[in-house]
Scaffold this motif. Structure first.
Motif: not given
Lengths: 340, 340
Positions: B2, B13, B15
């Motif tokens: 991540r 965000e 991702q």
């Protein structure tokens, strides 16, 4: 007495004015033995110094012999040969104690000194006695530089942190720039690069210890400085001009983490610090606190370890002061000494 | 793994991206134990960082455990707990030798570190091993500050010449400003004035050793600083914001002959040096060469002489990173720690 008056931009006259008198107990009156013309005197001479509608006395560098002292003066007496830093100061206030005599809470400037007699306020804090009475004539120019130009070059070097082994570049080959070269070598710089395009000044630069001369400017000049300084730029760059271009030249010639010492009064020199920020380049200096340095510098002049008076290339009688201004304005002289 | 992506201004965000790999023999891959959000991350978050049309990885401060090392890496090995200065450097080039690791000829930035794994180029020159393996959990925030924020405050103090007995004013009460207070006291400052209007930050300032708080700004603020510092202004002013106003505030608050150390990336901070020239006020600093300082600072953290991690007032899981940015952007948090 005779005194130099800037009657209007470009017009220098020697006029008769009243002799200065003691006005407080801490004053002295000094008979000028030698004074000189400063690059900064050219700003008002050229009409570039704000409102100049009124005639004004001019000059701030001199050495001389004490004529009279006020009752509170203890460190000098009539007959003493003295160096007068170009600003007076009490040498005792909190700022003098921290070596910033130029910001002395009781300090200020003289009424002018391209003349015969000068009233020196705060005489005890200001005047530095030269031991042994009136010195040999040959020593006078060297002593005269201690009133401004040599300690100003020294201040650039000190402000930029020059020490044993430093690599140094000097921007500006006027009398201050040349003095900065001598000062940097005196402080132990291993390499001093003089940025100069004038053959005669290059010669003095060499005499003062410059190891290399760079004639180019801008990016090309900075690249030459880098090449001479191991590919990274100079540890210390001494900015002795005071324009936006010269300051930019100084920043470009400094290595990351290095320091610019500046002693040229900035004119149109605003800049964005962002580029320096990324490269950790600092800027320090300002008006030189001459008094702070005299105890250190005077012995080296008296012992002829250094000969800073070699910046004088034109010696005139005070009567010829107007010629002196013309010569400096037209760059025919680097620095003019005046004898009353 | 991540990883945090700034997809467009204001949009953070988490991702999934490929795990980083060793790409040269001098790389290491480090598993992040804790990272954090820097004030400077807010510039791109707010869309104030030039062209931001492409999504980008973000974050540059972290501590962690070495997972893998290239064949040439000798100073750290898998399992070591390490501090990662926010830029990598070889620690051997001419500029690293002079303490300007931020200008290392083989240096650069990470791909991002608000994530789980980071590839660290120049691992030998960059990573600093914490002795004794993975430290007590309570120590991690303090160690994490050594990757950027505390050495940045320290760099402001060093650049401004803070030493035993200095009087100091700090402009800016963000995490860097607070760190600068702690650094100045650690270096022996006799008086540290924190310029702050936020009650909670004033409290940390006091804990870090601030002797006085000044809430006013501009001329009034500078006058208050002067009053606290014997009527002359602070010897050293630490500028930890980076705007034209904050830089001006710093100059105004400095005594003649004093020094401003600046570590806030300048935004719209162009200035005319003429005023500083008359007062002999200098400016030094820039991007903090963190690696240079770690050998000095790490022992004091390990011995709990200083607790710089008190700047963290919001601890989040990496999954909550978007909340962290929001909290810092809205000034609800001073500094956010992220745990993967």
């Amino acid at each position: 007495m005779r005194a130099t008056i800037l009657t209007s931009p470009g017009s220098i006259e020697l006029q008769t004015v009243p002799d200065p008198q003691l006005t407080t107990d801490s004053d002295a009156v000094v008979r000028v033995v030698a004074s000189c013309i400063c690059g900064s005197d050219l700003w008002p001479y050229r009409g570039l110094d704000g409102d100049q509608s009124e005639p004004r006395r001019i000059g701030h560098e001199f050495v001389g012999v004490v004529e009279q002292v006020g009752r509170a003066v203890g460190s000098v007496q009539p007959g003493d040969f003295v160096i007068a830093p170009f600003l007076y100061s009490d040498n005792t206030c909190a700022l003098c104690e921290r070596g910033v005599h130029t910001s002395c809470v009781n300090g200020g400037g003289y009424e002018g000194c391209q003349c015969e007699l000068v009233r020196v306020p705060q005489a005890d804090g200001t005047l530095v006695r030269v031991p042994g009475g009136e010195p040999d004539e040959a020593l006078v120019p060297h002593l005269l530089t201690l009133s401004d130009v040599f300690p100003t070059g020294h201040h650039a070097a000190v402000s930029a942190g020059v020490r044993s082994g430093s690599t140094v570049a000097v921007v500006g080959d006027g009398a201050v720039g040349l003095s900065a070269i001598l000062a940097a070598k005196r402080l132990g710089a291993s390499t001093v690069v003089a940025m100069s395009r004038h053959a005669e000044r290059q010669e003095i630069a060499r005499v003062f210890g410059a190891d290399a001369i760079v004639e180019t400017r801008g990016k090309e000049g900075a690249a030459e400085v880098r090449e001479i300084t191991g590919g990274i730029g100079a540890d210390a760059v001494l900015e002795c001009v005071g324009t936006g271009d010269s300051l930019k030249q100084a920043f470009m010639s400094t290595r990351p983490g290095g320091m610019v010492g500046y002693v040229g009064l900035p004119h149109d020199a605003a800049f964005d610090p962002r580029g320096n920020f990324y490269r950790n380049i600092g800027l320090a200096g300002g008006v030189a606190p001459v008094r702070r340095y005299l105890d250190e510098l005077l012995p080296d002049v008296l012992d002829s370890v250094i000969e800073p008076g070699r910046v004088f290339d034109l010696m005139l009688d005070l009567d010829e002061v107007a010629d002196g201004y013309r010569a400096m304005d037209e760059r025919q002289a680097t620095k003019v000494l005046l004898t009353p």
